[in-house]
Scaffold this active site. Structure first.
Site, PDB file in Angstrom:
ATOM      1  N   LYS A  45      48.424  43.041  42.349  1.00  0.00           N
ATOM      2  CA  LYS A  45      46.967  43.181  42.525  1.00  0.00           C
ATOM      3  C   LYS A  45      46.615  44.647  42.258  1.00  0.00           C
ATOM      4  O   LYS A  45      47.400  45.556  42.601  1.00  0.00           O
ATOM      5  CB  LYS A  45      46.592  42.821  43.977  1.00  0.00           C
ATOM      6  CG  LYS A  45      45.164  43.137  44.365  1.00  0.00           C
ATOM      7  CD  LYS A  45      44.162  42.259  43.667  1.00  0.00           C
ATOM      8  CE  LYS A  45      42.727  42.678  44.004  1.00  0.00           C
ATOM      9  NZ  LYS A  45      41.736  41.906  43.205  1.00  0.00           N
ATOM     10  N   SER A  46      45.444  44.894  41.666  1.00  0.00           N
ATOM     11  CA  SER A  46      45.022  46.279  41.431  1.00  0.00           C
ATOM     12  C   SER A  46      45.020  47.051  42.746  1.00  0.00           C
ATOM     13  O   SER A  46      44.411  46.613  43.732  1.00  0.00           O
ATOM     14  CB  SER A  46      43.608  46.320  40.850  1.00  0.00           C
ATOM     15  OG  SER A  46      43.594  45.811  39.547  1.00  0.00           O
ATOM     16  N   MET A  71      35.841  39.899  44.827  1.00  0.00           N
ATOM     17  CA  MET A  71      36.810  40.213  45.878  1.00  0.00           C
ATOM     18  C   MET A  71      36.627  41.634  46.394  1.00  0.00           C
ATOM     19  O   MET A  71      36.793  41.905  47.577  1.00  0.00           O
ATOM     20  CB  MET A  71      38.236  40.016  45.370  1.00  0.00           C
ATOM     21  CG  MET A  71      38.521  38.651  44.744  1.00  0.00           C
ATOM     22  SD  MET A  71      38.069  37.273  45.804  1.00  0.00           S
ATOM     23  CE  MET A  71      39.411  37.346  46.984  1.00  0.00           C
ATOM     24  N   ASN A 125      43.180  49.579  35.460  1.00  0.00           N
ATOM     25  CA  ASN A 125      42.053  48.656  35.409  1.00  0.00           C
ATOM     26  C   ASN A 125      40.755  49.425  35.192  1.00  0.00           C
ATOM     27  O   ASN A 125      40.286  50.115  36.098  1.00  0.00           O
ATOM     28  CB  ASN A 125      42.023  47.877  36.739  1.00  0.00           C
ATOM     29  CG  ASN A 125      40.978  46.790  36.760  1.00  0.00           C
ATOM     30  OD1 ASN A 125      40.150  46.702  35.848  1.00  0.00           O
ATOM     31  ND2 ASN A 125      41.008  45.978  37.796  1.00  0.00           N
ATOM     32  N   CYS A 128      36.983  46.518  36.791  1.00  0.00           N
ATOM     33  CA  CYS A 128      36.607  45.751  37.974  1.00  0.00           C
ATOM     34  C   CYS A 128      35.093  45.772  38.116  1.00  0.00           C
ATOM     35  O   CYS A 128      34.484  46.849  38.182  1.00  0.00           O
ATOM     36  CB  CYS A 128      37.236  46.295  39.250  1.00  0.00           C
ATOM     37  SG  CYS A 128      36.710  45.337  40.698  1.00  0.00           S
ATOM     38  N   SER A 192      37.423  39.524  34.131  1.00  0.00           N
ATOM     39  CA  SER A 192      36.335  38.541  34.342  1.00  0.00           C
ATOM     40  C   SER A 192      35.049  39.082  33.715  1.00  0.00           C
ATOM     41  O   SER A 192      34.910  40.288  33.509  1.00  0.00           O
ATOM     42  CB  SER A 192      36.118  38.328  35.842  1.00  0.00           C
ATOM     43  OG  SER A 192      35.668  39.537  36.427  1.00  0.00           O
ATOM     44  N   GLY A 219      38.000  31.793  34.174  1.00  0.00           N
ATOM     45  CA  GLY A 219      38.424  30.440  33.834  1.00  0.00           C
ATOM     46  C   GLY A 219      37.981  29.979  32.460  1.00  0.00           C
ATOM     47  O   GLY A 219      37.678  30.797  31.584  1.00  0.00           O
ATOM     48  N   GLY A 247      42.224  35.146  30.091  1.00  0.00           N
ATOM     49  CA  GLY A 247      40.901  34.531  30.175  1.00  0.00           C
ATOM     50  C   GLY A 247      40.956  33.051  29.882  1.00  0.00           C
ATOM     51  O   GLY A 247      40.989  32.663  28.709  1.00  0.00           O
ATOM     52  N   GLY A 248      41.004  32.230  30.931  1.00  0.00           N
ATOM     53  CA  GLY A 248      40.891  30.783  30.748  1.00  0.00           C
ATOM     54  C   GLY A 248      42.133  30.095  30.250  1.00  0.00           C
ATOM     55  O   GLY A 248      42.043  29.075  29.555  1.00  0.00           O
TER      56      GLY A 248
HETATM   57  O1  LIG Z   1      39.239  43.864  38.241  1.00  0.00           O
HETATM   58  C1  LIG Z   1      38.853  42.937  38.960  1.00  0.00           C
HETATM   59  N1  LIG Z   1      38.301  41.880  38.387  1.00  0.00           N
HETATM   60  C2  LIG Z   1      37.795  40.882  39.113  1.00  0.00           C
HETATM   61  O2  LIG Z   1      37.224  39.959  38.527  1.00  0.00           O
HETATM   62  N2  LIG Z   1      37.877  40.891  40.471  1.00  0.00           N
HETATM   63  C3  LIG Z   1      38.720  41.815  41.107  1.00  0.00           C
HETATM   64  C4  LIG Z   1      38.195  42.212  42.478  1.00  0.00           C
HETATM   65  O3  LIG Z   1      37.004  41.993  42.759  1.00  0.00           O
HETATM   66  O4  LIG Z   1      39.009  42.742  43.215  1.00  0.00           O
HETATM   67  N3  LIG Z   1      38.981  42.973  40.316  1.00  0.00           N
END
Ligand SMILES: O=C1NC(=O)NC(C(=O)O)N1
Length: 309
Positions: A45-46, A71, A125, A128, A192, A219, A247-248
């Site tokens: 996770k980032s 998130m 990243n 986000c 996303s 998705g 992606g998806g």
């Molecule tokens: O880089 C991110 N992309 C997302 O779609 N969600 C997460 C997050 O919200 O932690 N982080």
């Protein structure tokens, strides 16, 4: 059986399918679970400088063709991942640390801290969309350039960038030209689609709480956008810069489409969130069957082999 192994940023991956940063990769238990799965790597996770709770719930909503989520970078803080990395080398698969600093200085501090670590790759990243008040770095070209200049000063640990989706050839070209200025070894495209809004007509409310319901769309909805970004950057970037497609991806066919678009390997997020670690072996087997049926002996025979009409 066709060969699915791939080299990304000079690191060898036993298969073409790995987990994306985000779903089920925050705790050490989740990362061991990934180590024991068929995911070709363990991606974290980032992480941020300090541990974060993340945004208020509800912050994740599964949708018919994917999900929307905000998130807010919940994670244990980078030192926790630095500490657990040596315990994850036992799985003999690449360890990829995702870093998402809230400022260029945070990114510099964390990239510096991971230089002597057991991480094989660092994925920084730039995309986000869910920290309230924080823009997606990848949409600010000046800040992207500045950030790359600062985080690529260290040199030895291979580093890549998780990009947001772009929707215009001027943007693909501008970003590609910035990336080419620095020793970036790979890109992961796409994150996303930021700041989308899903409304429930029954409750007359958004389906998630943070940012008045604005969140990242994930998705199947975003696969055509991911494919376009991978294919555009494949054509604009030198082959020395590898590309993770994201992606998806739910099936071998989705992975094959990213292969045709030019992806060196693919990362699975929402499908992994919804189905757990079984998705990696299933998607790999489905991809293997498609390659066999089409008489490709090796993924490199199909990579970037999109046949224009
Ligand atoms: O880089 C991110 N992309 C997302 O779609 N969600 C997460 C997050 O919200 O932690 N982080």
């Amino acid at each position: 059986k066709p060969n699915l192994s791939s080299t990304v940023a000079e690191v060898n991956f036993a298969s073409y399918i790995l987990n994306a940063s985000g779903p089920r990769c925050t705790t050490e238990a989740e990362l061991h679970n990934l180590g024991q799965s068929e995911s070709a790597a363990i991606m974290t996770k980032s992480c941020t400088l300090l541990a974060r709770e993340g945004n208020p719930e509800p912050r994740y909503k599964a949708l018919p063709q994917g999900s929307i989520q905000s998130m807010g970078l919940p994670n244990l803080g980078y030192k926790a991942y630095l500490d657990m990395l040596p315990r994850l080398t036992q799985y003999n698969k690449p360890l990829i640390v995702s870093i998402s600093g809230l400022s260029i200085n945070d990114n510099v501090e964390m990239v510096s801290a991971f230089q002597k670590s057991a991480a094989d790759l660092l994925e920084v990243n730039f995309s986000c969309p869910n920290v309230p008040g924080k823009p997606q770095l990848g949409y600010d070209f000046e800040q992207t350039d500045k950030a790359l200049a600062a985080i690529t000063k260290f040199g030895d640990k291979p580093l890549g960038i998780k990009l947001p989706a772009y929707f215009d050839f001027n943007h693909f070209e501008t970003v590609a030209n910035i990336l080419k200025k620095y020793p970036v070894k790979f890109i992961s495209s796409i994150n996303s689609i930021g700041n989308t809004l899903v409304i429930d007509p029954e409750t007359e409310s958004p389906v998630i709480k943070p940012k008045a319901g604005f969140g990242g769309l994930c998705g199947s909805y975003i696969k055509p956008i991911g494919l376009a970004n991978v294919n555009a950057f494949r054509q604009l970037l030198p082959k020395e810069i590898s590309i993770f497609g994201v992606g998806g991806i739910y099936s071998g066919s989705d992975a094959f489409e990213y292969l045709l678009a030019g992806a060196d390997a693919v990362q699975v997020a929402t499908c992994y969130q919804e189905q757990g670690t079984e998705c990696f072996s299933r998607i790999s087997n489905e991809l293997s069957q498609i390659l066999s049926r089409k008489n490709y002996q090796d993924i490199n025979d199909a990579k970037g082999a999109l046949k224009l009409l």
